[in-house]
Design a protein around this motif. Structure first.
Motif, mmCIF file in Angstrom:
data_model
loop_
_atom_site.group_PDB
_atom_site.id
_atom_site.type_symbol
_atom_site.label_atom_id
_atom_site.label_comp_id
_atom_site.label_asym_id
_atom_site.label_seq_id
_atom_site.Cartn_x
_atom_site.Cartn_y
_atom_site.Cartn_z
ATOM 1 N N ASP A 153 -0.585 28.918 -3.078
ATOM 2 C CA ASP A 153 -1.848 29.537 -3.476
ATOM 3 C C ASP A 153 -3.076 28.779 -2.965
ATOM 4 N N THR A 154 -2.892 27.869 -2.025
ATOM 5 C CA THR A 154 -4.011 27.077 -1.510
ATOM 6 C C THR A 154 -3.945 26.966 0.009
ATOM 7 N N ARG A 223 -8.652 28.639 -2.817
ATOM 8 C CA ARG A 223 -7.682 28.847 -3.904
ATOM 9 C C ARG A 223 -7.576 30.347 -4.129
ATOM 10 N N ARG A 225 -7.400 33.660 -5.661
ATOM 11 C CA ARG A 225 -7.905 34.093 -6.968
ATOM 12 C C ARG A 225 -6.872 34.938 -7.700
ATOM 13 N N ASP A 228 -0.988 32.140 -9.545
ATOM 14 C CA ASP A 228 -0.616 30.728 -9.637
ATOM 15 C C ASP A 228 0.807 30.614 -9.115
ATOM 16 N N GLU A 260 -16.504 28.594 -7.305
ATOM 17 C CA GLU A 260 -15.913 27.313 -6.916
ATOM 18 C C GLU A 260 -15.262 26.708 -8.140
ATOM 19 N N ASP A 261 -14.041 26.168 -7.966
ATOM 20 C CA ASP A 261 -13.364 25.596 -9.128
ATOM 21 C C ASP A 261 -13.712 24.112 -9.296
ATOM 22 N N ARG A 265 -12.739 23.767 -4.664
ATOM 23 C CA ARG A 265 -12.132 24.818 -3.848
ATOM 24 C C ARG A 265 -12.853 26.147 -4.069
ATOM 25 N N VAL A 267 -12.687 29.822 -4.843
ATOM 26 C CA VAL A 267 -11.751 30.764 -5.458
ATOM 27 C C VAL A 267 -12.021 32.139 -4.855
ATOM 28 N N TYR A 293 -7.272 33.477 -16.128
ATOM 29 C CA TYR A 293 -8.481 33.494 -15.304
ATOM 30 C C TYR A 293 -8.736 34.840 -14.630
ATOM 31 N N ASP A 294 -7.811 35.773 -14.760
ATOM 32 C CA ASP A 294 -7.962 37.033 -14.033
ATOM 33 C C ASP A 294 -7.225 38.131 -14.783
#
Length: 333
Positions: A153-154, A223, A225, A228, A260-261, A265, A267, A293-294
């Protein structure tokens, strides 16, 4: 596909009042024949998987991406009640279906069918939106190096600073370092050139070779969005990383940054050749929907589809969630 069939009769039979008007890309007159030709092309794609000839001259993405658009458009057309009959309704369907794709491509599809790109989008004649609601930054990356995929995820990406927005933000210290590096390389003073390259990299930039000379690019850590993926040392962590590498490696990405997290990063929602990357990872069973978060319902739907088919990490009856794994490991459990 009954909706499409009902429109096919209009395709090649313009009314008398349309005679003498300018021709569209398919050799038929505006305005309603554009809707009929769109219907014809969707019917043809549904049966053959072939996108219309000449579309590539109007858009910037690949044939593979175009096929992905038409697959989505076929589904949207079948679900439309009633089906589009006016240019405005057809434009709205295209824009809503392809709204996450590149602006140039959406405009190109509309132009290909001679459909309007104004009122159908916002209702106030403002044209295509530059970004989706909530998007703070939108850009296209240079091709991604597979080594820059950290996990499922990154991703680390780079953006050419020749773009107007990026060019205006390059620090003078970086520009000076780039100039000095070029001079040191010309003198074959490689030790000094490497030191300057490290200075540039530390500032969040890099210099790489391009077909027309050196490219100064800005670094962004992305990252994904709303999802995970398993950590590298977790079950399916390696598989998630490899799947993401195979998808994005060597490709330019369309990035929509929302925030930005805490780790600096960006998002973002990420698209690769018309593929929504988060959707891809969820459907492959290589990521969780990050509900904390979503709350997007389609993410929950895609996760559920993977669970039902027991694909990827869902082959396990009780896979450990990465956010719980991180919490336990921070505590030394």
């Amino acid at each position: 596909m009954g909706n499409v069939l009902r429109l096919l009769g209009k395709c090649c039979n313009p009314s008398p009042q349309e005679e003498g008007q300018s021709l569209g890309p398919h050799g038929v007159t505006y305005p309603t024949p554009g809707v009929a030709v769109l219907a014809h092309d969707l019917f043809h794609f549904d049966n053959t998987g072939e996108v219309p000839d000449g579309l590539s001259r109007h858009v910037v993405s690949s044939k593979k991406a175009q096929a992905n658009w038409y697959k989505k458009l076929v589904g949207a057309w079948k679900e439309a009640k009633p089906p589009p009959k006016s240019p405005e309704a057809a434009s709205k369907l295209i824009i809503e279906t392809l709204r996450r794709h590149r602006k140039e491509d959406v405009e190109g599809v509309l132009a290909f069918y001679g459909l309007p790109a104004t009122d159908a989008i916002t209702g106030v004649g403002q044209g295509l939106p530059l970004s989706l609601p909530g998007v703070k930054l939108q850009f296209t990356t240079l091709p991604v190096d597979t080594k820059d995929v950290a996990d499922g995820d990154t991703i680390t990406v780079y953006v050419d600073t020749k773009e107007a927005r990026e060019s205006a933000q390059v620090p003078d210290s970086v520009r000076n370092a780039v100039t000095r590096r070029s001079k040191e390389l010309a003198k074959k003073n490689y030790a000094e050139a490497n030191a300057l390259q490290k200075q540039i990299f530390k500032a969040g930039y890099r210099v790489s070779n391009g077909p027309n000379g050196d490219i100064l690019a800005r670094k962004y850590r992305i990252r994904l969005r709303g999802i995970d993926a398993p950590e590298s040392s977790m079950p399916y962590g390696a598989e998630a990383k490899e799947a993401l590498r195979n998808l994005v490696g060597g490709n330019s990405l369309e990035i929509h940054v929302y925030e930005e997290d805490q780790y600096g990063r960006s998002v973002a929602d990420v698209y690769c050749n018309g593929i929504f990357v988060q959707e891809f990872m969820l459907k492959k069973g290589l990521a969780w929907h990050y509900v904390a978060y979503d709350r997007r319902p389609q993410f929950a739907k895609w996760e559920k589809e993977a669970q039902v088919t027991r694909i990827g990490l869902w082959a396990s009856s009780d896979p450990e969630k990465p956010w719980e794994w991180r919490k336990d490991n921070r505590r030394g459990v």
